[in-house]
Design an enzyme around this catalytic site. Structure first.
Site, PDB file in Angstrom:
ATOM      1  N   ARG A 167       5.155  43.550 -55.979  1.00  0.00           N
ATOM      2  CA  ARG A 167       5.928  43.548 -57.154  1.00  0.00           C
ATOM      3  C   ARG A 167       4.758  43.165 -58.324  1.00  0.00           C
ATOM      4  NH1 ARG A 167       8.507  39.698 -57.629  1.00  0.00           N
ATOM      5  NH2 ARG A 167       8.357  38.569 -55.732  1.00  0.00           N
ATOM      6  N   TYR A 197       5.883  51.434 -55.186  1.00  0.00           N
ATOM      7  CA  TYR A 197       5.954  50.599 -54.101  1.00  0.00           C
ATOM      8  C   TYR A 197       7.379  50.077 -54.246  1.00  0.00           C
ATOM      9  CZ  TYR A 197       6.261  45.949 -52.328  1.00  0.00           C
ATOM     10  OH  TYR A 197       6.712  44.789 -51.296  1.00  0.00           O
ATOM     11  N   GLY A 256       9.470  46.964 -54.061  1.00  0.00           N
ATOM     12  CA  GLY A 256       9.821  46.287 -54.808  1.00  0.00           C
ATOM     13  C   GLY A 256      10.091  46.621 -56.475  1.00  0.00           C
ATOM     14  N   LYS A 291      15.782  44.173 -56.467  1.00  0.00           N
ATOM     15  CA  LYS A 291      15.436  43.159 -57.522  1.00  0.00           C
ATOM     16  C   LYS A 291      15.770  43.414 -58.688  1.00  0.00           C
ATOM     17  CE  LYS A 291      13.220  40.735 -54.133  1.00  0.00           C
ATOM     18  NZ  LYS A 291      13.625  39.770 -53.762  1.00  0.00           N
ATOM     19  N   HIS A 320      19.039  34.656 -55.472  1.00  0.00           N
ATOM     20  CA  HIS A 320      17.862  35.304 -54.397  1.00  0.00           C
ATOM     21  C   HIS A 320      18.224  34.259 -52.980  1.00  0.00           C
ATOM     22  CE1 HIS A 320      13.429  35.806 -53.724  1.00  0.00           C
ATOM     23  NE2 HIS A 320      14.166  36.863 -53.022  1.00  0.00           N
ATOM     24  N   SER A 341       9.119  32.918 -51.940  1.00  0.00           N
ATOM     25  CA  SER A 341       8.509  33.817 -50.857  1.00  0.00           C
ATOM     26  C   SER A 341       7.619  33.075 -49.827  1.00  0.00           C
ATOM     27  CB  SER A 341       7.862  35.162 -51.382  1.00  0.00           C
ATOM     28  OG  SER A 341       6.769  34.593 -52.396  1.00  0.00           O
ATOM     29  N   ALA A 342       7.361  33.593 -48.637  1.00  0.00           N
ATOM     30  CA  ALA A 342       6.407  32.955 -47.976  1.00  0.00           C
ATOM     31  C   ALA A 342       6.987  31.791 -47.058  1.00  0.00           C
ATOM     32  CB  ALA A 342       4.926  32.761 -48.430  1.00  0.00           C
ATOM     33  N   CYS A 343       8.522  31.517 -47.203  1.00  0.00           N
ATOM     34  CA  CYS A 343       8.913  30.272 -46.628  1.00  0.00           C
ATOM     35  C   CYS A 343       9.926  30.841 -45.399  1.00  0.00           C
ATOM     36  CB  CYS A 343       9.655  29.630 -47.741  1.00  0.00           C
ATOM     37  SG  CYS A 343       8.739  28.670 -49.172  1.00  0.00           S
ATOM     38  N   ASP A 397      18.203  38.232 -48.325  1.00  0.00           N
ATOM     39  CA  ASP A 397      17.520  37.991 -49.551  1.00  0.00           C
ATOM     40  C   ASP A 397      18.424  38.117 -50.773  1.00  0.00           C
ATOM     41  OD1 ASP A 397      15.129  38.601 -50.743  1.00  0.00           O
ATOM     42  OD2 ASP A 397      15.404  40.346 -51.376  1.00  0.00           O
ATOM     43  N   ARG A 457       5.675  46.424 -44.984  1.00  0.00           N
ATOM     44  CA  ARG A 457       6.865  46.265 -45.035  1.00  0.00           C
ATOM     45  C   ARG A 457       7.659  47.173 -44.046  1.00  0.00           C
ATOM     46  NH1 ARG A 457       9.507  42.312 -48.851  1.00  0.00           N
ATOM     47  NH2 ARG A 457       7.915  41.386 -50.200  1.00  0.00           N
ATOM     48  N   ASP A 476      14.704  26.040 -34.069  1.00  0.00           N
ATOM     49  CA  ASP A 476      15.174  24.661 -34.156  1.00  0.00           C
ATOM     50  C   ASP A 476      15.556  24.442 -35.527  1.00  0.00           C
ATOM     51  OD1 ASP A 476      14.528  23.664 -31.402  1.00  0.00           O
ATOM     52  OD2 ASP A 476      12.679  24.081 -31.738  1.00  0.00           O
TER      53      ASP A 476
HETATM   54  C1  OXD Z   1      10.648  39.155 -52.508  1.00  0.00           C
HETATM   55  C2  OXD Z   1      11.213  40.150 -51.559  1.00  0.00           C
HETATM   56  O1  OXD Z   1       9.576  39.477 -53.054  1.00  0.00           O
HETATM   57  O2  OXD Z   1      12.125  40.066 -51.120  1.00  0.00           O
HETATM   58  O3  OXD Z   1      11.207  38.257 -52.720  1.00  0.00           O
HETATM   59  O4  OXD Z   1      10.498  41.199 -51.406  1.00  0.00           O
HETATM   60 MN    MN Z   2      13.162  38.297 -51.996  1.00  0.00          MN
END
Ligand code: OXD
Ligand code: MN
Length: 593
Positions: free
Chosen positions: A70, A198, A200, A207, A227, A249-251, A278, A377, A504
């Site tokens: 994105r 792409y 996204g 989105k 989101h 993102s990344a969590c 998402d 992806r 966990d």
């Molecule tokens: C993001 C996705 O970027 O879900 O949040 O792809």
């Molecule tokens: Mn997302």
């Protein structure tokens, strides 16, 4: 294909005149038509067909190297007035932007096919569903939209002559990054995306519609587009309680949505059901409670790091009917590979750019030597997911007991805390933040504020968005879900994670849902209600009591520093910052003094 919807037919005529395609094809939603397009895409090399035994009906697609993510810098909210887009969005005058985009797209379908995709966000018959029509010149978009949404004649039948649908125009053009634009016109229910291919940026239902346009619609119509993942946790009595959770993102959102409870809980009969990974659309139901649907029909997940351990359910979901984008290709058996899929790295692959790749060229500290793009992806049908919720398959909305916010914080936020009430919960969401990791370029540990994880996705002024949250709370009254914050990423002095995470995390979700039922204890702290270490069930968990204590401490000094940063963050919103949130900050400062 048929529709008598005059507004739709008029818009399509205008698109055709502007884009001048050689052919026009309506997507009817049939498998035969999709199969034909898959075969054409293989012929034109837009798709590579993967091993039909190991990955039936799966395909690989490679985007241009300049078009892999994105592009927030080229994403615009084109509201009529600049102040309505707010300080967190790029804005351009709609008249000017339409003219620029039409100039770019004019004649760009020459020699190409114009595909018309009627689609529904949400089950077509759901009262929470909304419809869109995307025009595209990309077979990749057609095939991805067929996985991510419900498409075809049934959508047109249900739409009838209504004007409540979102216009989406995508033109691949030359994939020129200098002329790439992803534009939302919220007041016109319109999206235009040019010069990208792409996901996204071009799967306009996701989105662009389901968050940017829908958040604006939700504000005007009294509902919420967030989101957020949605999951159901079933207890041994067979009762399922649902929560929705927002993370930047990344969590690990997809991982949390599909988590497998630890054995001790599984043996008792606990189960997690995935509703969405998402996006959540939420409305107040006839009983006054908040209900959610996942408007999507598939998962567009990040491949690297997905494996048998981190997310077996996601991996199983990709085993048929899926499209892989920018992963590596294994020519030996016609399958795909990405970093983290297996411990053993195949010796020789074709990398995501289509070049021969040898494992010896991989340098751990250099992402550019990876075989798969770090943002590669999978697009996979939700129905493939082994833990997909029966409510998703029935197309019904689920009652939400808890809303959860989270981020990646090394020291500041405890493992979990509950907000004091709805207004305080909105405050907690509005100050959401995550620290950058070594995985991304730039400084490590820099805090990025991402309110409700909506920073790149809110289609209007974020101050108005906070006010909308407060208003929803007033309408929900004592039926409002409880609001929590979690942090799986707290570290010790050496930077090691204190909490094991993954399955966990269910132990924490269990405390959250028990709190909602008034069944769990907590202590009051300046930032909200925290469990005592003994309130989290740690049976069979290899986390010593002193670490549990550390995970659940609030360092007042760190939080005093945090409030100073929140002051700065809040300045951005000027006089659109609701006074209730300003007051929450003052009260937090007073409690920490
Ligand atoms: C993001 C996705 O970027 O879900 O949040 O792809
Ligand atoms: Mn997302």
């Amino acid at each position: 294909m048929g529709t008598t919807n005059a507004g739709l037919l008029k818009w399509l005529k205008e698109c055709e005149q502007l884009l001048t395609p050689d052919r026009v094809v309506w997507m009817d939603g049939s498998e035969e038509q999709l199969e034909k397009i898959r075969a054409e895409a293989v012929k034109t090399r837009e798709m590579i067909r993967l091993n039909p035994e190991k990955l039936p009906s799966c395909y690989l697609h490679r985007t241009r190297p300049n078009d892999v993510a994105r592009v927030e810098g080229r994403t615009f909210i084109c509201s009529r007035r600049e102040e309505d887009a707010g300080p967190t969005n790029h804005w351009c005058d709609p008249k000017e932007m339409y003219a620029r985009l039409y100039d770019i797209a004019r004649g760009s379908y020459k020699g190409r096919t114009m595909y018309i995709i009627p689609y529904s966000m949400g089950p077509i018959d759901s009262p929470l569903a909304k419809f869109g029509v995307e025009v595209t010149d990309s077979k990749y978009v057609v095939l991805n939209m067929a996985i991510m949404t419900r498409t075809g004649q049934a959508v047109l039948d249900k739409l009838g002559d209504s004007d409540d649908w979102v216009r989406g125009l995508h033109a691949s053009c030359d994939i020129d990054p200098e002329k790439r634009y992803i534009c939302q016109f919220p007041e016109d229910n319109t999206i235009i995306s040019v010069n990208s291919a792409y996901g996204g940026n071009v799967l306009l239902g996701k989105k662009c519609f389901a968050l940017r346009i829908a958040s604006y619609q939700g504000w005007k119509e009294g509902w919420m587009a967030e989101h957020m993942l949605i999951l159901g946790l079933e207890n041994p009595k067979g009762e399922v309680r649902y929560l929705a959770a927002a993370f930047p993102s990344a969590c690990g959102k997809t991982n949390l949505a599909m988590l497998i409870p630890p054995k001790y809980f599984r043996d008792q009969g606990y189960k997690v059901w995935t509703v969405g990974d998402d996006i959540a659309w939420m409305r107040i139901g006839p009983d006054g409670k908040l209900y959610a649907i996942n408007p999507e029909n598939g998962f567009f997940g990040v491949a690297p790091g997905t494996n048998e351990h981190s997310n077996p359910n996601a991996l199983a979901t990709t085993k048929s009917g899926s499209i892989f984008t920018n992963v590596a290709y294994n020519p030996k058996d016609g399958t795909v590979w990405w970093e983290g899929l297996t411990k053993e790295i195949p010796d020789e692959l074709i990398d995501w750019k289509g070049n021969p790749w040898k494992s010896s060229q991989f340098v751990k500290s250099d992402k550019s030597t990876c075989a798969a793009n770090p943002n590669s992806r999978f697009t996979a049908p939700a129905k493939n997911c082994p833990c997909i919720s029966p409510t998703f398959e029935k197309g019904v909305a689920v009652p939400i007991s808890a809303l959860v916010f989270g981020g990646r914080r090394a020291k500041c936020a405890p493992l979990v805390y509950q907000s004091r009430d709805w207004v305080h919960g909105v405050f907690v969401g509005s100050i959401m933040a995550s620290e950058t990791t070594a995985a991304a370029s730039g400084a490590v540990g820099v805090v990025r504020r991402d309110p409700m994880a909506m920073l790149p996705f809110c289609g209007y002024h974020m101050g108005d968005y906070f006010q909308h949250w407060l208003d929803m709370g007033k309408k929900l009254g004592d039926k409002a879900p409880k609001i929590f914050n979690v942090n799986w990423f707290r570290t010790d002095e050496d930077g090691n994670f204190l909490w094991p995470g993954f399955g966990d995390n269910m132990r924490v979700l269990n405390w959250i849902l028990d709190r909602c039922d008034g069944k769990a204890d907590a202590v009051e702290t300046p930032i909200g209600y925290l469990p005592r270490p003994e309130d989290i069930d740690t049976t069979d968990l290899d986390v010593p009591p002193e670490v549990m204590k550390e995970l659940l401490t609030v360092d007042k000094e760190i939080w005093r520093g945090e409030t100073r940063e929140i002051e700065e963050h809040y300045k951005k919103f000027g006089d659109k910052l609701p006074k209730e949130l300003r007051q929450q900050l003052d009260e937090l400062e007073a409690r920490l003094a």
